[in-house]
Design a protein around this motif. Structure first.
Motif, PDB file in Angstrom:
ATOM      1  N   ALA A 200      59.431 -31.447 -70.144  1.00  0.00           N
ATOM      2  CA  ALA A 200      58.548 -31.512 -68.973  1.00  0.00           C
ATOM      3  C   ALA A 200      58.116 -32.947 -68.685  1.00  0.00           C
ATOM      4  O   ALA A 200      57.366 -33.193 -67.751  1.00  0.00           O
ATOM      5  CB  ALA A 200      57.321 -30.628 -69.193  1.00  0.00           C
ATOM      6  N   LEU A 203      52.515 -37.276 -69.381  1.00  0.00           N
ATOM      7  CA  LEU A 203      51.525 -38.083 -68.646  1.00  0.00           C
ATOM      8  C   LEU A 203      50.356 -38.349 -69.578  1.00  0.00           C
ATOM      9  O   LEU A 203      49.907 -37.443 -70.277  1.00  0.00           O
ATOM     10  CB  LEU A 203      50.962 -37.264 -67.477  1.00  0.00           C
ATOM     11  CG  LEU A 203      51.569 -37.378 -66.093  1.00  0.00           C
ATOM     12  CD1 LEU A 203      50.797 -36.463 -65.152  1.00  0.00           C
ATOM     13  CD2 LEU A 203      51.558 -38.796 -65.579  1.00  0.00           C
ATOM     14  N   ARG A 209      44.959 -47.252 -67.634  1.00  0.00           N
ATOM     15  CA  ARG A 209      46.233 -47.079 -66.921  1.00  0.00           C
ATOM     16  C   ARG A 209      46.758 -45.664 -67.093  1.00  0.00           C
ATOM     17  O   ARG A 209      46.745 -45.135 -68.200  1.00  0.00           O
ATOM     18  CB  ARG A 209      47.297 -48.004 -67.522  1.00  0.00           C
ATOM     19  CG  ARG A 209      47.389 -49.391 -66.960  1.00  0.00           C
ATOM     20  CD  ARG A 209      48.598 -50.104 -67.583  1.00  0.00           C
ATOM     21  NE  ARG A 209      49.867 -49.495 -67.161  1.00  0.00           N
ATOM     22  CZ  ARG A 209      51.053 -49.802 -67.695  1.00  0.00           C
ATOM     23  NH1 ARG A 209      51.145 -50.680 -68.667  1.00  0.00           N
ATOM     24  NH2 ARG A 209      52.148 -49.206 -67.268  1.00  0.00           N
ATOM     25  N   THR A 210      47.280 -45.073 -66.004  1.00  0.00           N
ATOM     26  CA  THR A 210      48.004 -43.808 -66.133  1.00  0.00           C
ATOM     27  C   THR A 210      49.463 -44.120 -66.446  1.00  0.00           C
ATOM     28  O   THR A 210      50.078 -44.940 -65.769  1.00  0.00           O
ATOM     29  CB  THR A 210      47.913 -42.993 -64.833  1.00  0.00           C
ATOM     30  OG1 THR A 210      46.545 -42.686 -64.598  1.00  0.00           O
ATOM     31  CG2 THR A 210      48.709 -41.707 -64.941  1.00  0.00           C
ATOM     32  N   LEU A 211      49.993 -43.492 -67.469  1.00  0.00           N
ATOM     33  CA  LEU A 211      51.391 -43.699 -67.864  1.00  0.00           C
ATOM     34  C   LEU A 211      52.178 -42.421 -67.625  1.00  0.00           C
ATOM     35  O   LEU A 211      51.736 -41.351 -68.066  1.00  0.00           O
ATOM     36  CB  LEU A 211      51.491 -44.052 -69.350  1.00  0.00           C
ATOM     37  CG  LEU A 211      51.254 -45.485 -69.846  1.00  0.00           C
ATOM     38  CD1 LEU A 211      52.298 -46.429 -69.282  1.00  0.00           C
ATOM     39  CD2 LEU A 211      49.863 -45.968 -69.571  1.00  0.00           C
ATOM     40  N   ALA A 212      53.318 -42.534 -66.963  1.00  0.00           N
ATOM     41  CA  ALA A 212      54.184 -41.385 -66.709  1.00  0.00           C
ATOM     42  C   ALA A 212      55.499 -41.618 -67.440  1.00  0.00           C
ATOM     43  O   ALA A 212      56.056 -42.704 -67.384  1.00  0.00           O
ATOM     44  CB  ALA A 212      54.429 -41.228 -65.214  1.00  0.00           C
ATOM     45  N   ASP A 240      51.394 -33.022 -70.388  1.00  0.00           N
ATOM     46  CA  ASP A 240      50.422 -33.632 -69.478  1.00  0.00           C
ATOM     47  C   ASP A 240      49.053 -33.713 -70.150  1.00  0.00           C
ATOM     48  O   ASP A 240      48.270 -32.773 -70.112  1.00  0.00           O
ATOM     49  CB  ASP A 240      50.354 -32.815 -68.186  1.00  0.00           C
ATOM     50  CG  ASP A 240      49.409 -33.438 -67.161  1.00  0.00           C
ATOM     51  OD1 ASP A 240      48.772 -34.457 -67.491  1.00  0.00           O
ATOM     52  OD2 ASP A 240      49.322 -32.911 -66.049  1.00  0.00           O
ATOM     53  N   LEU A 242      46.594 -35.327 -69.195  1.00  0.00           N
ATOM     54  CA  LEU A 242      45.515 -35.464 -68.208  1.00  0.00           C
ATOM     55  C   LEU A 242      44.947 -34.120 -67.769  1.00  0.00           C
ATOM     56  O   LEU A 242      43.845 -34.053 -67.240  1.00  0.00           O
ATOM     57  CB  LEU A 242      46.012 -36.270 -67.006  1.00  0.00           C
ATOM     58  CG  LEU A 242      46.601 -37.641 -67.369  1.00  0.00           C
ATOM     59  CD1 LEU A 242      46.973 -38.402 -66.115  1.00  0.00           C
ATOM     60  CD2 LEU A 242      45.618 -38.453 -68.210  1.00  0.00           C
TER      61      LEU A 242
ATOM     62  N   ASP B 280      61.533 -38.009 -60.423  1.00  0.00           N
ATOM     63  CA  ASP B 280      60.967 -36.840 -61.102  1.00  0.00           C
ATOM     64  C   ASP B 280      60.108 -36.025 -60.134  1.00  0.00           C
ATOM     65  O   ASP B 280      59.219 -36.571 -59.493  1.00  0.00           O
ATOM     66  CB  ASP B 280      60.120 -37.301 -62.289  1.00  0.00           C
ATOM     67  CG  ASP B 280      59.538 -36.128 -63.045  1.00  0.00           C
ATOM     68  OD1 ASP B 280      60.147 -35.719 -64.053  1.00  0.00           O
ATOM     69  OD2 ASP B 280      58.502 -35.583 -62.619  1.00  0.00           O
ATOM     70  N   ARG B 282      58.591 -33.068 -61.290  1.00  0.00           N
ATOM     71  CA  ARG B 282      57.845 -32.090 -62.090  1.00  0.00           C
ATOM     72  C   ARG B 282      56.461 -32.607 -62.473  1.00  0.00           C
ATOM     73  O   ARG B 282      55.488 -31.867 -62.451  1.00  0.00           O
ATOM     74  CB  ARG B 282      58.637 -31.723 -63.341  1.00  0.00           C
ATOM     75  CG  ARG B 282      59.799 -30.791 -63.018  1.00  0.00           C
ATOM     76  CD  ARG B 282      60.710 -30.623 -64.212  1.00  0.00           C
ATOM     77  NE  ARG B 282      61.381 -31.867 -64.545  1.00  0.00           N
ATOM     78  CZ  ARG B 282      62.344 -31.992 -65.453  1.00  0.00           C
ATOM     79  NH1 ARG B 282      62.731 -30.935 -66.128  1.00  0.00           N
ATOM     80  NH2 ARG B 282      62.923 -33.140 -65.687  1.00  0.00           N
ATOM     81  N   LEU B 283      56.352 -33.853 -62.878  1.00  0.00           N
ATOM     82  CA  LEU B 283      55.059 -34.392 -63.291  1.00  0.00           C
ATOM     83  C   LEU B 283      54.176 -34.549 -62.060  1.00  0.00           C
ATOM     84  O   LEU B 283      54.526 -35.254 -61.119  1.00  0.00           O
ATOM     85  CB  LEU B 283      55.231 -35.756 -63.962  1.00  0.00           C
ATOM     86  CG  LEU B 283      55.949 -35.785 -65.302  1.00  0.00           C
ATOM     87  CD1 LEU B 283      56.218 -37.222 -65.728  1.00  0.00           C
ATOM     88  CD2 LEU B 283      55.119 -35.077 -66.373  1.00  0.00           C
ATOM     89  N   ARG B 284      53.020 -33.888 -62.069  1.00  0.00           N
ATOM     90  CA  ARG B 284      52.092 -34.015 -60.954  1.00  0.00           C
ATOM     91  C   ARG B 284      51.179 -35.199 -61.249  1.00  0.00           C
ATOM     92  O   ARG B 284      50.338 -35.147 -62.141  1.00  0.00           O
ATOM     93  CB  ARG B 284      51.278 -32.724 -60.808  1.00  0.00           C
ATOM     94  CG  ARG B 284      50.508 -32.671 -59.516  1.00  0.00           C
ATOM     95  CD  ARG B 284      49.674 -31.397 -59.422  1.00  0.00           C
ATOM     96  NE  ARG B 284      48.616 -31.599 -58.471  1.00  0.00           N
ATOM     97  CZ  ARG B 284      48.717 -31.363 -57.176  1.00  0.00           C
ATOM     98  NH1 ARG B 284      49.838 -30.886 -56.682  1.00  0.00           N
ATOM     99  NH2 ARG B 284      47.698 -31.596 -56.372  1.00  0.00           N
ATOM    100  N   LEU B 285      51.368 -36.284 -60.509  1.00  0.00           N
ATOM    101  CA  LEU B 285      50.662 -37.531 -60.800  1.00  0.00           C
ATOM    102  C   LEU B 285      49.265 -37.489 -60.190  1.00  0.00           C
ATOM    103  O   LEU B 285      49.112 -37.187 -59.011  1.00  0.00           O
ATOM    104  CB  LEU B 285      51.449 -38.722 -60.239  1.00  0.00           C
ATOM    105  CG  LEU B 285      52.901 -38.796 -60.701  1.00  0.00           C
ATOM    106  CD1 LEU B 285      53.623 -39.929 -59.984  1.00  0.00           C
ATOM    107  CD2 LEU B 285      52.982 -38.997 -62.206  1.00  0.00           C
ATOM    108  N   PRO B 286      48.264 -37.808 -60.994  1.00  0.00           N
ATOM    109  CA  PRO B 286      46.893 -37.746 -60.491  1.00  0.00           C
ATOM    110  C   PRO B 286      46.462 -39.088 -59.905  1.00  0.00           C
ATOM    111  O   PRO B 286      47.069 -40.126 -60.176  1.00  0.00           O
ATOM    112  CB  PRO B 286      46.104 -37.474 -61.758  1.00  0.00           C
ATOM    113  CG  PRO B 286      46.864 -38.230 -62.810  1.00  0.00           C
ATOM    114  CD  PRO B 286      48.320 -38.198 -62.400  1.00  0.00           C
ATOM    115  N   MET B 299      53.039 -47.180 -63.493  1.00  0.00           N
ATOM    116  CA  MET B 299      52.815 -45.960 -64.288  1.00  0.00           C
ATOM    117  C   MET B 299      54.011 -45.610 -65.155  1.00  0.00           C
ATOM    118  O   MET B 299      53.862 -44.984 -66.201  1.00  0.00           O
ATOM    119  CB  MET B 299      52.575 -44.757 -63.361  1.00  0.00           C
ATOM    120  CG  MET B 299      51.197 -44.654 -62.801  1.00  0.00           C
ATOM    121  SD  MET B 299      51.044 -43.047 -61.968  1.00  0.00           S
ATOM    122  CE  MET B 299      49.498 -43.346 -61.124  1.00  0.00           C
TER     123      MET B 299
END
Lengths: 464, 464
Positions: A200, A203, A209-212, A240, A242, B280, B282-286, B299
């Motif tokens: 999946a 995150l 910082r947000t890291l993906a 995830d 977050l 991508d 699938r990852l829902r970025l906030p 990110m």
């Protein structure tokens, strides 16, 4: 009735518990619930696709019954769910929705050890209206990790502390003395989930910082973690992180990480399997009958005119040393071997799962180990900064339950009992971050030795 | 009635066609069907989420009606489907199942230009029982490619030839004189599909070997193709080519490839977007509100302590030259820019789609180009070996329909007419590989200049 609602007094129908799945994580759960059944507090049915697995789990103990069960069969669902008061599902996450819908239809509470998904969460209002509790994420990780973090957070906040960073690590591995393969890993939980780890993506937030991390880079994205009493392990980000910001009311925190722990070197060996495509569960591969592993690996290599041998071509494709340890471990696993493929597995991930189940075995007499680590960076009301650490390390009993079976199964078993005894009374869909749920469960776990070691260290004032 | 069933004779209810979607590929389809509506042969409704797009497509022409339509609204489905005899769906593939189920409920034939999926195929028997035809894959690719290949195969077999290899290529790109961006690409079809290209991975067979390509390596896996009249293009494998082995009764063929064509250099620039994670979905970025593209790219980079600038860190992560052409093209696209993110796009793929729609535009006056190439290696009854080639090249009209809109829309429009006129009479779920379907459609396409150039070349006897 409080504290005694589950017992069968005259004129009260005896409560029924239905356990779905008798796989690797289930035996301790079933054992614990069978104790209650033998004591006449409820009746227990263990249902599995494989009736022998169910029978073996029940072991003929009084109050227990084993049955073959297929979640795809509406008649079997009606037969087993109609009389049940509470269902504990150990089935794969994909079945969570159908199980929850059957619980709603037949009026059963539900306890699961998997991550709650959107399909389960969508039933919140309807479960509440029917007076039912669907309690998810009640195993080890998710489960004990969430409960212990919620409890620590409540205490920290009660003392006026403000959380600046939260890192939470969890993993199940062989105990150091039981490591006997080059992956330094052994399968102690649902093998079907192993090839899907990281699928999946991930995150998290670090230093504001947000890291993906996309799925194909999760196992490239590791860092070392020192675990008290165990030494250095490696961490990779877990799904995830977050989503739990709101769960824990930590929206303003600068760092929020949930990560998985392995012994160092696992990720560098796993990542080539991902890169090559062997964890793919979407492409339906044709014509695997009568083929061997070497031929499956070959399918994932680009066409080439050169006559170089298969390991060398794989090394070249993925930038690995053709004479190095990673390639050696992939060879040990069997990627270049004449080992026959499973004619009933139709994706690379399914074939890989069969291989892992055979190769990454916890040997008889070997012990597994599970660990959870929480790190909170906290600012106290006077402006002082501290790191609150909590560490759980549990070892399996050689010849007895694995640590995984114990720590996944006991929380669910305790929760099932507390729900039947009406000591947990919330309704709807929940995860165990409410004190009403986690306090009694953590107390019972501590009573059987499943407890965290805690420590507090001062931090330099300038640390971010 | 044959050949005239669609016309409105006294006492016959006038037939109704419903077109779902008025996007980039739809205008030529709608224009063609409006000609029939204006001639009193049927009535046409064009339904789109955006009512202005629908109105613009209908342009007030007689017999046409525009309406706002949301496939998620059961009332709107009932309102629009109840009176329709035939639905043409230009909606995204994800809506194919719901549209087909609505067609079944309300008794409408269905024509789509997308790949048929399992949910559509599952309706074969029920559609047949209701006397309905659900005809999928009736655009350009899939569509004209399947029809032309089926026709060629039938002719080759009629002459006693045995097919040893089948390679089929298709693509839509800007015409050479209209290339005006460093990706050498322009969006002429559903932009939502572009970021998902390759996301299912790919499977094909070459020289007797089955090749599997996971999603994250599709754009690494390219080869050059010479297209008659256009020169060198690059090909990457398109989804599961092996599904078509049974479609074309080619189970024993040594090579079976369906691939997508782009101008050379597209893939080397696209692959870093995939590797980084920007495709991508699938990852829902906030927390994207108020952020810019530079921050989104950031990110997806691992945490770093060094102060190097963003492009250099990205180059380092992906092994790109920090001063090279690929990085320059990514900068041109806007990955390192202050361009604001779209607050309504919640995944990297959705943000990338918005960016591509703005940057990879077919300029006013520019022309697009679509091409299909089939290569069959054939052994004749005397043992001689030949390569049968067929090439379609269509250019858009500057200021008129794009080649994409014409070649996607006309097959569907022709099919819709032939079904209403009862000249296509098969029922159930089908794709256009039956002579009853492809012969009249290909004949009508040829009459408007959409036809293949064919050539046959002898092959050396020893070529495999």
């Amino acid at each position: 009735m409080r504290g005694d609602a589950g017992s069968a007094s005259p004129g009260t129908r005896m409560k029924q518990i239905l356990v779905l799945g008798a796989g690797k994580s289930a035996p301790c759960l079933i054992h614990d619930l069978l104790d209650g059944a033998a004591a006449g507090r409820w009746r227990l049915t263990v249902a599995d696709l494989d009736p022998r697995a169910a029978e073996e789990a029940v072991g003929g103990r009084p109050g227990g019954r084993a049955t073959a069960f297929d979640i795809h069969d509406p008649l079997q669902i009606r037969r087993e769910f109609a009389g049940a008061d509470l269902v504990v599902s150990m089935l794969a996450p994909a079945f969570q929705g159908p199980v929850a819908e059957a619980c709603l239809e037949h009026g059963c509470h539900l306890v699961t050890v998997s991550y709650t998904d959107a399909r389960l969460r969508a039933l919140h209002d309807r479960a509440g209206e029917r007076g039912l509790l669907f309690l998810g994420e009640l195993g080890l990780d998710p489960g004990i990790d969430l409960m212990s973090a919620a409890q620590m957070l409540r205490r920290i906040r009660g003392e006026g502390g403000r959380v600046r960073a939260f890192r939470s690590y969890g993993g199940g591995v062989p105990a150091p003395e039981s490591i006997d393969n080059p992956f330094r890993y052994a399968i102690t939980w649902n093998p079907g989930n192993i090839a899907r780890a990281g699928a999946a993506g991930a995150l998290y937030r670090e230093g504001g910082r947000t890291l993906a991390v996309p799925a194909h880079r999760v196992f490239e994205h590791t860092w070392p973690v020192e675990v008290a009493g165990l030494g250095r392990m490696e961490a990779y980000p877990n799904r995830d992180s977050l989503e739990y910001l709101s769960t824990f009311h930590l929206e303003d925190v600068g760092t929020m990480i949930r990560a998985t722990l392995r012994w160092p070197g696992f990720a560098e060996t796993w990542q080539p399997l991902v890169r090559l495509g062997l964890t793919d569960d979407r492409l339906r591969l044709p014509g695997l009958q009568g083929r061997c592993w070497r031929e499956l690996t070959e399918m994932f290599l680009p066409p080439t005119t050169a006559g170089a041998d298969l390991p060398a071509r794989l090394a070249c494709l993925l930038g690995l040393s053709p004479t190095g340890g990673i390639l050696e471990r992939l060879a040990w696993l069997g990627l270049f071997s004449e080992r026959p493929l499973d004619p009933d597995a139709h994706t690379a991930a399914a074939q890989l799962t069969r291989l892992l189940v055979d190769k990454l075995v916890l040997a008889p007499g070997a012990r597994d180990l599970v660990t959870l680590v929480h790190e909170f960076e906290v600012e106290d009301p006077a402006g002082g900064r501290y790191r609150h650490e909590a560490t759980l390390v549990q070892r399996g009993e050689a010849g007895g339950f694995t640590a995984m079976a114990r720590t996944v199964g006991l929380p669910a078993a305790i929760a099932a009992r507390l729900i039947l005894e009406e000591r947990i009374t919330c309704r709807g869909v929940a995860i165990p971050v409410l004190p009403e749920i986690y306090e009694p469960i953590l107390a019972e776990l501590a009573a059987v030795g499943i407890a965290f070691e805690e420590a507090v260290h001062p931090l330099p004032a300038d640390r971010g």
